[in-house]
Scaffold this motif. Structure first.
Motif, mmCIF file in Angstrom:
data_model
loop_
_atom_site.group_PDB
_atom_site.id
_atom_site.type_symbol
_atom_site.label_atom_id
_atom_site.label_comp_id
_atom_site.label_asym_id
_atom_site.label_seq_id
_atom_site.Cartn_x
_atom_site.Cartn_y
_atom_site.Cartn_z
ATOM 1 N N ALA C 54 0.691 -1.233 -0.149
ATOM 2 C CA ALA C 54 -0.114 -0.041 0.043
ATOM 3 C C ALA C 54 0.941 1.236 0.041
ATOM 4 O O ALA C 54 1.814 1.389 0.899
ATOM 5 C CB ALA C 54 -0.901 -0.004 1.084
ATOM 6 N N ASP C 55 0.501 2.476 -0.946
ATOM 7 C CA ASP C 55 1.121 3.306 -0.852
ATOM 8 C C ASP C 55 2.517 3.515 -1.584
ATOM 9 O O ASP C 55 3.387 4.303 -1.638
ATOM 10 C CB ASP C 55 1.556 4.035 0.328
ATOM 11 N N GLU C 56 3.002 2.206 -2.290
ATOM 12 C CA GLU C 56 4.150 2.259 -2.945
ATOM 13 C C GLU C 56 4.197 2.530 -4.277
ATOM 14 O O GLU C 56 3.101 2.328 -4.750
ATOM 15 C CB GLU C 56 4.495 0.516 -2.869
ATOM 16 N N ALA C 57 5.097 3.491 -4.627
ATOM 17 C CA ALA C 57 5.023 4.060 -5.983
ATOM 18 C C ALA C 57 5.416 3.096 -6.976
ATOM 19 O O ALA C 57 6.367 2.408 -6.971
ATOM 20 C CB ALA C 57 6.157 5.142 -6.052
ATOM 21 N N CYS C 58 4.122 2.688 -7.818
ATOM 22 C CA CYS C 58 4.625 1.300 -8.479
ATOM 23 C C CYS C 58 4.096 1.591 -10.129
ATOM 24 O O CYS C 58 4.163 0.950 -11.056
ATOM 25 C CB CYS C 58 4.083 0.154 -8.201
ATOM 26 N N MET C 59 3.978 3.106 -10.350
ATOM 27 C CA MET C 59 3.482 3.329 -11.848
ATOM 28 C C MET C 59 3.839 4.752 -11.930
ATOM 29 O O MET C 59 4.266 5.453 -10.726
ATOM 30 C CB MET C 59 2.075 3.470 -11.869
ATOM 31 N N VAL C 60 4.352 5.288 -12.965
ATOM 32 C CA VAL C 60 4.547 6.633 -13.341
ATOM 33 C C VAL C 60 3.769 7.142 -14.358
ATOM 34 O O VAL C 60 3.527 6.505 -15.352
ATOM 35 C CB VAL C 60 5.952 6.744 -13.770
ATOM 36 N N VAL C 61 3.163 8.417 -14.247
ATOM 37 C CA VAL C 61 2.585 8.844 -15.459
ATOM 38 C C VAL C 61 3.479 10.255 -15.807
ATOM 39 O O VAL C 61 3.751 10.906 -14.905
ATOM 40 C CB VAL C 61 0.994 9.309 -15.271
ATOM 41 N N GLU C 62 3.460 10.522 -17.070
ATOM 42 C CA GLU C 62 4.503 11.740 -17.486
ATOM 43 C C GLU C 62 3.456 12.614 -18.446
ATOM 44 O O GLU C 62 2.906 11.953 -19.447
ATOM 45 C CB GLU C 62 5.593 11.208 -18.308
ATOM 46 N N SER C 63 3.630 13.960 -18.111
ATOM 47 C CA SER C 63 3.375 14.808 -19.075
ATOM 48 C C SER C 63 4.624 15.375 -19.661
ATOM 49 O O SER C 63 5.569 15.024 -19.441
ATOM 50 C CB SER C 63 2.500 15.836 -18.403
ATOM 51 N N VAL C 64 4.454 16.274 -20.305
ATOM 52 C CA VAL C 64 5.513 17.000 -20.937
ATOM 53 C C VAL C 64 6.473 17.565 -20.162
ATOM 54 O O VAL C 64 7.677 17.659 -20.136
ATOM 55 C CB VAL C 64 5.145 18.156 -22.178
ATOM 56 N N LYS C 65 5.903 18.579 -19.188
ATOM 57 C CA LYS C 65 6.696 18.954 -18.124
ATOM 58 C C LYS C 65 6.642 18.380 -16.877
ATOM 59 O O LYS C 65 7.316 19.160 -15.597
ATOM 60 C CB LYS C 65 5.983 20.658 -18.079
ATOM 61 N N ALA C 66 6.145 17.227 -16.693
ATOM 62 C CA ALA C 66 6.148 16.816 -15.274
ATOM 63 C C ALA C 66 6.135 15.109 -15.197
ATOM 64 O O ALA C 66 5.408 14.626 -16.264
ATOM 65 C CB ALA C 66 4.939 17.033 -14.461
#
Lengths: 503, 467, 129
Positions: C54-66
């Motif tokens: 729980a609360d583990e960072a297991c995905m990433v989403v990217e925009s152009v600036k973040a």
């Protein structure tokens, strides 16, 4: 503008630049080692190439052509003497592994540069080898790691970084195997001391700090910060990005820092070249001296020599194949000799004068300083939050419209702490007339934002291109050009035998 | 003081606008106890004429020997147009192209560079440069380990035929991240990776590094090595000389599937020797690895009116956005050197670069034949194909030979014994297209005289062992 | 105002969770989150079979600036990921609660969901900000 590949015509070439005569056969190299398809390079004449790249150059802003007040980047004038003298034929022709007795002139420059940087930073020893600020940071944090490990303090796994720090600081800490802990900033732009006290402890390896900070203000309680970190057993790292503000006024060594990197391409006027090269020499206090990266230069009785791994067993090692960006070091050396003792201290005077003047004028024009109670260092932040909210015109829009006025935009949206921010660094080499013209442009854009906001929102209007579709750039990656069907330039078989034998 | 435009009147007027009496008041937030209250101990300022004289004296003092040294830095001809254009102020004094609309020149140029270097290496993508060849290899190693992260492989095979300074740089940069570097020995008779030294059942293997031509100038069996690594689930990192790649199979063409990453030193493409830097590192890869690439990458897109335009892209990998989770801490790269290299490649074209490569190889063959004819001097790996440098066994200490040659204005090569003590007194010698038959003949003549003078040609200084 | 469907559970870090009939949980990011991030250009998802805390960072989403980490709302095993997002990250912008779903998890504790915010609490959270 068309690509150089689109100018290419089969069989066209700049003949004088290549060796004369029929190419020899290389018949001693078996086919399995040979290239199968010819390199897909353009085929152009010298006039083609000269015109193409000259025209491309004209699609750039640069210090030579524009005011370039990029905060944290110190875009000061790049003296031409430094360039010409670093490119003297003798320096250009010198092979990096030439014996020392054929290198005394070159080594003398490097050694004197080391000595001058020691004095300017107040550190005990300097190594010039890091190729850029980020590599200097790597060297510095790697030295902190080596220091703790040698003392058996392997539980020191954490590097503290202010939340306003340059991204390179946390990225460097990670590369060096540390975890990163952020320290918040208080409302006046200083580090939150209570939070710092709470954060330090037996896991603290060190704190990375820029001073003046990225918020454009001097960290007033620096000696207290140094004491807190040192008492906890950690070391203090100085990010030299903002050294221009304090040259000759106060030195990182005297503030209590154990290791510093200096950006020669900022403070010491070497050109940025559209993204590099830079140079990021590191200076250290005595306790870190054994770990400095190699090679370094030593002097004995007027003779200079390289100091390498062989005589520095505790060094963190080597960071590049040779000795870093030697040509950048020579440029910085020339700059420092031109400025000399008095000139060096006056850099900070005039950089700070320009920044405070520009801040005062922008305030007068109705803009909001992020830290209104603070003195600007060599740079300062204004926030366009109100303009964004009331007029729907963002810092990005202001930045793009400034381009139409013939000014490069300041640093935008950094540090992330301040919403809709401009980080503005005029440097000491700009005249008050230029600063006044910049203020007038800002004033005009503000007026336009009130009366014709759409013009600002869709700026720039006068540059070779309008705003870019960056989403498309990232979603539909197009990183190398591929010839369309039937076009020239697409990898004909290499000369010699067309078929490669099996391995 | 130089480079500051303010007149006394300017300063007065500006202080008034700020509302302070003197410049010193602007520093009132710096605590007094740490202020430097003495002048810096630096030399007096010099005029431009004085500095010019000083630097000319120093540059001349080091002489301009005829260069037969290589070992990662090569004395190729640089067309005049290259630096005439690269030092135009618009390119030379621009910053990183963060404001794309005001940087289309630099951005398009970088896109052209990425295209050229990826093409030369037969790879699909490239970045806009790293510091130098050695640090580019270190980044390639980190990239390979990241790419295989889920599998957990953290071992990288780093053969001894890779440039020793590259290997040490890789060790400095990757060791804090717990990556295990494994040395692979070379075949003493052939000067290339010994296939028998490769591990039989490699576990946790992330990558194999192959340098082509290798540090001895010898050609590695890159096809077989690549296929071996791929069979064992490892990536292949090719370290390539970009001039040699005009003639030799580039990493992308190695073996059945090609190498996965190509890294190397860009200096041979239009960058003068200049004491070792600034040069530039290049990094190319397969498209599927692009998000693991460090450093800046330029992409082509369109502007609001649909016109072609260029911008930095995939920035979310980089330190200014991703911070502690970035692919690397690199920020400033070697943009200006890439500018020079791009112009250089455009001028030479495929034919010109191939001519440079072939002529360098031909000169090196002539040189080897001429030097090997000197009694007591022998090529170390005579049977192995080579490109434009080769090691010689010497009948006298390399250091003495270099000194004696230096007196004749010849830089004879680079000693190998420091990194390869098993080779005894030996010298790595190189020729590029800029060495003339006369240069070669003169080198051979001096060598013969120096060796004869030492009276050593009958008693080699090291025990035998092939050759 | 962002869309906050009543039938979902939410986290402080702007993930949504839906309890499916088969006992699995579907996870994505909220409409509010995608608005803040802007046009997404890349999504990194965990491997099927991976166990996330729980609360583990297991995905990433990217925009152009973040770039933003996406956290697993509960502990559990990833049983399915939305492969379509690899080529079409914009689905998260277009349909965050539908086609833009990210992963399906088999929770270690079937009741873990109950500790998460309901729609009303989440609505309050984003209004405060």
């Amino acid at each position: 503008m068309e690509l150089i590949f689109e100018r290419s015509r089969p069989g066209r070439a700049a003949r004088a630049q290549a060796p004369r005569g029929a190419p020899p056969a290389a018949d001693d190299i078996p086919q399995r080692f040979r290239r199968r398809r010819r390199a897909p390079l353009p085929e152009c004449s010298e006039p083609d190439v000269v015109r193409h790249y000259t025209r491309l150059s004209q699609r750039n802003f640069s210090i030579d052509t524009h005011f370039y007040p990029l905060g944290s980047c110190t875009m000061k004038h790049n003296p031409r003497a430094a360039n010409r003298l670093a490119m003297l034929p003798g320096f250009l022709a010198r092979h990096p592994l030439a014996p020392e007795d054929m290198s005394q002139g070159f080594l003398a420059c490097l050694w004197e540069l080391q000595e001058m940087l020691k004095e300017v930073t107040g550190m005990a020893a300097v190594s010039l080898t890091p190729a850029a600020g980020a590599q200097g940071e790597f060297a510095g944090v790697a030295m902190i790691r080596a220091y703790h490990r040698e003392r058996g303090e392997t539980e020191r796994t954490e590097i503290l970084v202010p939340d306003a720090a340059h991204g390179t600081n946390p990225a460097t800490a990670t590369m060096c195997g540390f975890t990163v802990r952020e320290i918040p900033t208080d409302a006046e732009g200083d580090i939150d001391l209570a939070a710092l006290r709470e954060a330090v402890g037996p896991r603290t390896a060190g704190l990375m700090l820029t001073n003046p900070s990225t918020l454009g203000v001097f960290e007033r309680r620096i000696t207290e910060i140094a004491a807190i970190v040192h008492e906890a057993g950690g070391l203090l790292y100085y990010d030299g990005a903002n050294l221009n503000a304090i040259l000759g006024k106060v030195r990182p060594g005297d503030m209590g820092f154990d290791v510093v990197h200096v950006n020669l391409h900022k403070t010491f006027a070497t050109p940025h070249g559209g993204g590099g090269p830079g140079a990021g020499p590191v200076g250290v206090s005595e306790r870190l001296e054994p770990y400095l990266p190699v090679p370094m230069v030593a002097e004995e009785g007027g003779e200079y020599r390289w100091v390498t791994e062989a005589e520095r067993p505790r060094t963190i090692g080597r960071l590049s194949a040779f000795a870093g960006n030697a040509g950048v070091l020579l440029r910085a050396y020339v700059y420092m000799r031109l400025l000399g003792r008095e000139g060096m201290a006056r850099v900070a005077d005039h950089a700070t004068l320009n920044a405070n003047y520009l801040l005062a004028r922008l305030r007068e024009a109705g803009f909001t300083p992020a830290y209104p109670n603070r003195r600007a260092s060599h740079e300062f932040i204004i926030t366009l939050r109100r303009e964004a909210k009331e007029l729907g015109v963002t810092a990005m829009d202001f930045a793009k419209r400034l381009l139409d006025h013939g000014f490069h935009a300041p640093t935008t949206y950094f540090p992330l702490l301040v919403p809709e921010c401009f980080l503005i660094e005029p440097t000491e080499t700009e005249s008050p007339e230029t600063l006044d013209a910049f203020v007038e442009a800002m004033r005009a854009i503000l007026e336009e934002a009130r009366t014709r906001p759409e013009v600002v929102r869709t700026a720039p209007h006068t540059l070779p291109v309008r705003r870019l579709d960056e989403v498309r750039a990232a979603r539909e990656l197009d990183l190398v050009w591929r010839p369309q069907e039937g076009e020239a330039g697409g990898g004909a078989p290499a000369s010699g035998d067309r078929e490669r034998l099996g391995a | 003081m130089p480079f500051v435009p303010h007149t006394e009147d300017d300063v007065r007027r500006m202080l008034e606008a700020i509302g302070v009496d003197d410049v010193e008041a602007l520093f009132d937030e710096i605590p007094e106890e740490i202020r430097l209250r003495r002048p810096l101990e630096l030399p007096e300022a010099l005029s431009e004429a004085e500095v010019t004289r000083l630097m000319m004296d120093r540059a001349e003092r080091d002489g301009r020997p005829v260069c037969f040294a290589g070992a990662g830095a090569y004395d190729h001809h640089v067309p005049a147009a290259v630096w005439e254009i690269a030092t135009r102020g618009e390119l030379y004094t621009a910053y990183t192209p963060y404001q794309a609309e005001a940087s289309q020149g630099t951005l398009q140029l970088l896109y052209e560079f990425q295209t050229m270097i990826a093409g030369l290496m037969a790879m699909e993508v490239a970045n806009a440069s790293l510091y130098d060849g050695a640090s580019a290899l270190a980044e390639a190693v980190l990239m390979a380990v990241r790419a295989g992260r889920r599998g957990g492989g953290r071992r990288v095979l780093l053969p001894r035929t890779v440039h020793p300074a590259y290997r040490r740089t890789v060790e400095t940069i990757v060791s804090p991240q717990g990556i295990e570097l494994v040395e692979i020995d070379y075949d003493r008779r052939r000067g290339v990776i010994d296939p028998g030294a490769l591990p039989e059942a490699p576990e946790g293997l992330a990558a194999l590094v192959v340098q082509q031509p290798n540090h001895f100038g010898c050609l590695e069996e890159a096809d077989a090595l690549t296929d071996w690594a791929h069979r064992h689930g490892a990536l292949v990192i090719g370290v390539a000389n970009p001039v040699a790649a005009a003639v030799l199979a580039p990493p992308g063409e190695w073996g059945e599937a090609g190498a996965d990453i190509a890294a190397g030193e860009g200096q041979p493409l239009g960058v003068p020797l200049s004491s070792g830097g600034p040069y530039f590192g290049f990094l190319c890869a397969r498209k599927r690895l692009v998000r693991q690439m460090p450093g800046r990458i330029v992409g082509r897109t369109v502007d609001a009116e649909g016109r072609t335009a260029y911008t930095l892209t995939l920035q979310a990998r980089e330190q200014h956005i991703r911070r502690s989770k970035a692919t690397s801490n690199i920020c400033t790269n070697q943009g200006l050197m890439v500018t020079a290299a791009t112009i250089h490649m455009a001028l030479l074209g495929p034919d010109g670069l191939e001519r440079v490569a072939l002529a360098s190889h031909a000169r090196a063959r002539e040189l080897r034949a001429a030097l090997a004819a000197v009694p007591g001097v022998e090529p170390l790996f005579p049977e192995t194909p080579f490109f434009h440098e080769f090691p010689l066994r010497l009948p006298l200490p390399a250091r003495d030979l270099l000194r004696a040659l230096g007196a004749q204005n010849v830089l004879g090569g680079v000693p190998l014994a420091g990194d390869y003590p098993e080779l005894g007194e030996s010298l790595l010698v190189c020729a590029t297209e800029t060495r003339t038959p006369e240069d070669i003949a003169a080198y051979a003549r001096h060598l013969e005289r120096i060796v004869a003078r030492q009276g050593l040609f009958r008693c080699p200084t090291r025990p035998g062992g092939g050759g | 105002m962002s869309d906050v469907p009543e039938d979902l559970r939410y986290t402080r870090t702007h993930e949504w969770v839906r309890a499916d009939e088969d006992g699995l949980l579907t996870v994505g990011i909220t409409d509010h989150a995608q608005e803040q991030l802007g046009d997404l250009v890349f999504v990194e998802l965990p491997e099927v079979g991976r166990h996330c805390e729980a609360d583990e960072a297991c995905m990433v989403v990217e925009s152009v600036k973040a770039a933003s980490d996406v956290y697993s709302p509960v502990a559990g095993e990833v049983v399915e990921v939305n492969e379509v997002l690899a080529d079409s990250p914009e689905l998260i912008n277009k349909d965050p609660y539908g086609e833009g779903w990210m992963i399906r998890i088999r929770p270690d504790d079937p009741k873990a969901l109950e500790s998460l915010m309901d729609a009303e609490a989440y609505r309050e959270l984003i209004e405060e900000a």
